[in-house]
Design a protein around this motif. Structure first.
Motif, PDB file in Angstrom:
ATOM      1  N   LEU A 107      62.034   7.906 -10.056  1.00  0.00           N
ATOM      2  CA  LEU A 107      60.586   8.906  -9.907  1.00  0.00           C
ATOM      3  C   LEU A 107      60.737   8.717  -8.617  1.00  0.00           C
ATOM      4  CD1 LEU A 107      59.852  11.720 -11.200  1.00  0.00           C
ATOM      5  CD2 LEU A 107      57.843  10.233 -11.505  1.00  0.00           C
ATOM      6  N   GLU A 119      53.214   4.873  -9.949  1.00  0.00           N
ATOM      7  CA  GLU A 119      54.233   5.889  -9.786  1.00  0.00           C
ATOM      8  C   GLU A 119      53.553   6.921  -8.907  1.00  0.00           C
ATOM      9  OE1 GLU A 119      54.196   5.703 -12.915  1.00  0.00           O
ATOM     10  OE2 GLU A 119      54.168   7.825 -13.529  1.00  0.00           O
ATOM     11  N   THR A 120      52.231   7.770  -9.590  1.00  0.00           N
ATOM     12  CA  THR A 120      51.828   8.473  -9.615  1.00  0.00           C
ATOM     13  C   THR A 120      50.915   8.054  -7.595  1.00  0.00           C
ATOM     14  OG1 THR A 120      50.792   8.753 -12.036  1.00  0.00           O
ATOM     15  CG2 THR A 120      49.754  10.139 -10.401  1.00  0.00           C
ATOM     16  N   ILE A 169      53.265   8.251  -4.848  1.00  0.00           N
ATOM     17  CA  ILE A 169      54.089   9.721  -4.621  1.00  0.00           C
ATOM     18  C   ILE A 169      51.896  10.483  -4.363  1.00  0.00           C
ATOM     19  CG2 ILE A 169      53.997  12.274  -5.541  1.00  0.00           C
ATOM     20  CD1 ILE A 169      56.065  10.872  -7.479  1.00  0.00           C
ATOM     21  N   ALA A 170      51.333   9.806  -4.510  1.00  0.00           N
ATOM     22  CA  ALA A 170      49.440  10.991  -3.820  1.00  0.00           C
ATOM     23  C   ALA A 170      49.459  10.559  -2.624  1.00  0.00           C
ATOM     24  CB  ALA A 170      48.939   9.972  -5.033  1.00  0.00           C
ATOM     25  N   LEU A 205      42.426   5.854  -3.831  1.00  0.00           N
ATOM     26  CA  LEU A 205      42.649   6.960  -4.305  1.00  0.00           C
ATOM     27  C   LEU A 205      41.815   7.708  -5.489  1.00  0.00           C
ATOM     28  CD1 LEU A 205      46.676   7.617  -3.946  1.00  0.00           C
ATOM     29  CD2 LEU A 205      45.051   8.290  -2.324  1.00  0.00           C
ATOM     30  N   GLY A 206      40.434   7.623  -5.592  1.00  0.00           N
ATOM     31  CA  GLY A 206      39.806   8.847  -6.527  1.00  0.00           C
ATOM     32  C   GLY A 206      38.851   7.679  -7.648  1.00  0.00           C
ATOM     33  N   ARG A 230      60.807   5.390 -14.171  1.00  0.00           N
ATOM     34  CA  ARG A 230      59.933   5.441 -13.275  1.00  0.00           C
ATOM     35  C   ARG A 230      59.733   4.698 -12.022  1.00  0.00           C
ATOM     36  NH1 ARG A 230      55.364   8.332 -15.641  1.00  0.00           N
ATOM     37  NH2 ARG A 230      55.484   7.993 -17.386  1.00  0.00           N
ATOM     38  N   ARG A 238      40.084   8.044 -10.947  1.00  0.00           N
ATOM     39  CA  ARG A 238      40.840   8.373 -11.915  1.00  0.00           C
ATOM     40  C   ARG A 238      41.669   6.734 -11.704  1.00  0.00           C
ATOM     41  NH1 ARG A 238      38.804  12.912 -10.874  1.00  0.00           N
ATOM     42  NH2 ARG A 238      40.326  13.140  -9.693  1.00  0.00           N
ATOM     43  N   ILE A 239      41.981   6.696 -12.902  1.00  0.00           N
ATOM     44  CA  ILE A 239      42.796   5.346 -13.151  1.00  0.00           C
ATOM     45  C   ILE A 239      44.086   5.942 -13.076  1.00  0.00           C
ATOM     46  CG2 ILE A 239      44.021   2.935 -14.259  1.00  0.00           C
ATOM     47  CD1 ILE A 239      41.243   2.629 -13.736  1.00  0.00           C
ATOM     48  N   LEU A 240      45.203   6.034 -11.504  1.00  0.00           N
ATOM     49  CA  LEU A 240      46.451   6.563 -11.364  1.00  0.00           C
ATOM     50  C   LEU A 240      47.064   5.539 -11.877  1.00  0.00           C
ATOM     51  CD1 LEU A 240      46.310   8.046  -7.737  1.00  0.00           C
ATOM     52  CD2 LEU A 240      45.299   8.559 -10.542  1.00  0.00           C
ATOM     53  N   ARG A 241      48.658   5.906 -12.626  1.00  0.00           N
ATOM     54  CA  ARG A 241      49.658   5.483 -12.729  1.00  0.00           C
ATOM     55  C   ARG A 241      49.614   4.532 -11.483  1.00  0.00           C
ATOM     56  NH1 ARG A 241      52.339   6.130 -18.656  1.00  0.00           N
ATOM     57  NH2 ARG A 241      53.688   4.824 -17.375  1.00  0.00           N
ATOM     58  N   GLU A 300      43.404  -0.686  -6.907  1.00  0.00           N
ATOM     59  CA  GLU A 300      43.072  -0.575  -7.874  1.00  0.00           C
ATOM     60  C   GLU A 300      42.434  -0.623  -8.869  1.00  0.00           C
ATOM     61  OE1 GLU A 300      44.612  -3.897  -9.183  1.00  0.00           O
ATOM     62  OE2 GLU A 300      45.202  -2.309  -7.985  1.00  0.00           O
TER      63      GLU A 300
END
Lengths: 247, 247
Positions: free
Chosen positions: B97, B224-225, B228-229, B216-217, B94, B219-222, B171
Motif C-alpha cells: 500500500l 502507512e496512514t 500517506i497523510a 500529524l495531530g 501494508r 490521534r495515533i496513526l498507523r 509518534e
C-alpha cells in the motif's frame, strides 16, 4: 501520563462510571481472552463516545462474557473536528481501507453515497462499522465516527444541511487546489467512484451553492487515495492537526 | 487533449521515438493480450521516465511478445517534485500500500529504511517495484519513483546529502505540525515502524541538524496512514498540488 498505557482499548456501549461493572459481549470477550490472551486483573482502556476514556480492570473472564470495572477517567470526552466523508462504495478491500483511514484521520461522520458509476450495488454496513470501531480503538479516538445510512447522491444533495460546505473531488481536474478551498466551519468531503461523476451529477453538483469542486494535483488518484489525502489536507488546514501536539 | 485517452498505459525501458518499434517483454505482452484483451491496432500510451509520454499502436501481438510503434508524443517529460519517502518496511500488504500510494502521491524516491523496531527482516524489492510501476502507469506519472537500496537508519543518516531537509514523523507527539514545518526545496519524509523509533534512534535523529520532528495531530496513526497523510500534506504545501489543475 508517564506510565505505560494498557495494550488493550475497547469501545463499549455501556455508560462508564467509577465502580460500575461493564459486561462485554461474546465477540469482545473472545478478543480479550483468545486473541489477546488477557487475564483477570489486566488493565483495559474503555470509551463509549460520551463519558471520556476510563481505565478499567478485568474483574472476571469466562467464555460467556467478561466483566470490567472502571477505576478512573484517563481523559475527559472531547469532540472531533466537524468533518464528514461522503464516499462512493468501492471494492470490498478498498472500502475497508477508507473506513479504517476515515476513523484514524478523525472524521465525525462517514456516509456511503451511491453515484451512477458506483459499481458496488450495496454496502456491508456491519463490516464497515466493525472497521470504524477497530480503527477508533487503535488510534485513541474517544468516539467512533457516525455511520450514516447509505443514500443516492441526488437525495443527499437534496436535503443538505445549512452551513456545511461540500468539497467534492473533481477528477476532471477543474477544481481549486483543496488546501486553498477550505473555509472554516463544518465541512464535508465527497469522493466519487473509480469512474468519476457523470455529466449529470457534475451539473447537479455545480448547481448547488454549498458545493465546491476541488483538486489534488496533476496525477490521477485512485478513489481511496483521494479520500485519504483529502482528509489529511483538511485536518492540516482546518482540523485538529494545526494545534499543538498531544501532551 | 479532448479525444478519449487510451485505456492502456505502460512503462517501458526502451527509448521512445516516432516509428521506432518497442518490443514488450513476456509479462507485459501477457497483460496486454490476456488480461486486457487488446488487439493489434489498439492505442497504448508509453512512458520511460526520459522521453515523455507517447501514443503508440500495437503493430503485432503474439504469445512470445508484442511490438508497439510510437506515433506521436502526447506529453513532454516533466519532473516530479523532489520528495523522498523513507519508510520502515511493514507487513506485506501494508508495504504494498505504501509503495502504491507513494507513486500516486508523487514521490521521486522511495527508500526502505530499517530501524530497531522494524519487524520485517527483509524487503521484497521486486514486489515493491512492481507496485511502483503499476501505480505509476495508472496515475499518469511520466516516471516511476526511484527505489533506493534498503539500508539501516544510522547508515542513511550518516551519509545524508546536503541541502535536503528530513522531516520525521514523531509518534511520541513532540513534533511541530507537519504543515507548519515544511521548508521550500528538496525534502524527505521519514516514517518509522508500528512500534516507533527507540530512544537511541530518537537521540540520533535529534542530533542531526537536517532532521526535524513533525506531527500529524492528536490521534495515533498507523505507519502507512502517517506515510500517506504526510505525502498529501507535503504536496499541498510545497509540491505540485498547489499549482493550477491539469488542463
Amino acid at each position: 501520563m508517564t506510565d505505560i498505557r494498557p495494550r488493550l482499548r475497547l469501545f463499549v456501549p455501556h455508560a462508564l462510571a467509577e465502580g460500575a461493572a461493564v459486561a462485554l459481549d461474546r465477540d469482545q470477550t473472545h478478543y480479550l481472552a483468545s486473541v489477546m490472551r488477557a487475564a483477570a486483573g489486566e488493565a483495559v482502556l474503555l470509551f463509549n463516545g460520551r463519558d471520556g476514556e476510563w481505565l478499567a480492570r478485568i474483574a472476571g473472564l469466562a467464555k460467556a462474557g467478561a466483566a470490567l470495572v472502571p477505576e478512573r477517567q484517563t481523559r475527559p470526552q472531547a469532540p472531533v473536528p466537524d468533518l464528514w466523508l461522503l464516499a462512493a462504495p468501492l471494492k470490498k478491500e478498498r472500502t475497508d481501507l477508507v473506513a479504517e483511514k476515515a476513523a484514524e484521520l478523525g472524521v465525525s461522520r462517514l456516509w456511503p453515497v451511491f453515484t451512477r458509476r458506483t459499481n458496488a450495488g450495496r454496502v456491508n454496513l456491519e463490516r464497515m462499522r466493525a472497521h470504524l470501531v477497530e480503527a477508533s480503538e487503535q488510534c485513541e479516538r474517544l468516539c467512533v465516527p457516525e455511520l450514516a445510512d447509505p443514500a443516492p447522491l441526488d437525495k443527499v444533495l437534496g436535503q443538505w444541511p445549512e452551513g456545511r460546505v461540500l468539497l467534492y473531488l473533481d477528477e476532471s481536474g477543474g477544481g481549486v487546489p483543496l488546501a486553498q478551498a477550505i473555509p472554516p466551519g463544518p465541512a464535508a468531503l465527497l469522493v466519487g467512484p473509480e469512474g468519476g461523476f457523470d455529466d449529470e451529477e457534475r451539473r447537479l453538483l455545480a448547481s448547488k451553492p454549498f458545493a465546491r469542486p476541488v483538486g489534488l494535483g496533476p496525477r490521477i488518484l485512485r478513489a481511496e487515495t483521494a479520500a485519504i489525502a483529502a482528509l489529511a489536507v483538511w485536518q492540516s488546514v482546518a482540523g485538529d492537526w494545526a494545534s499543538s501536539p498531544r501532551g
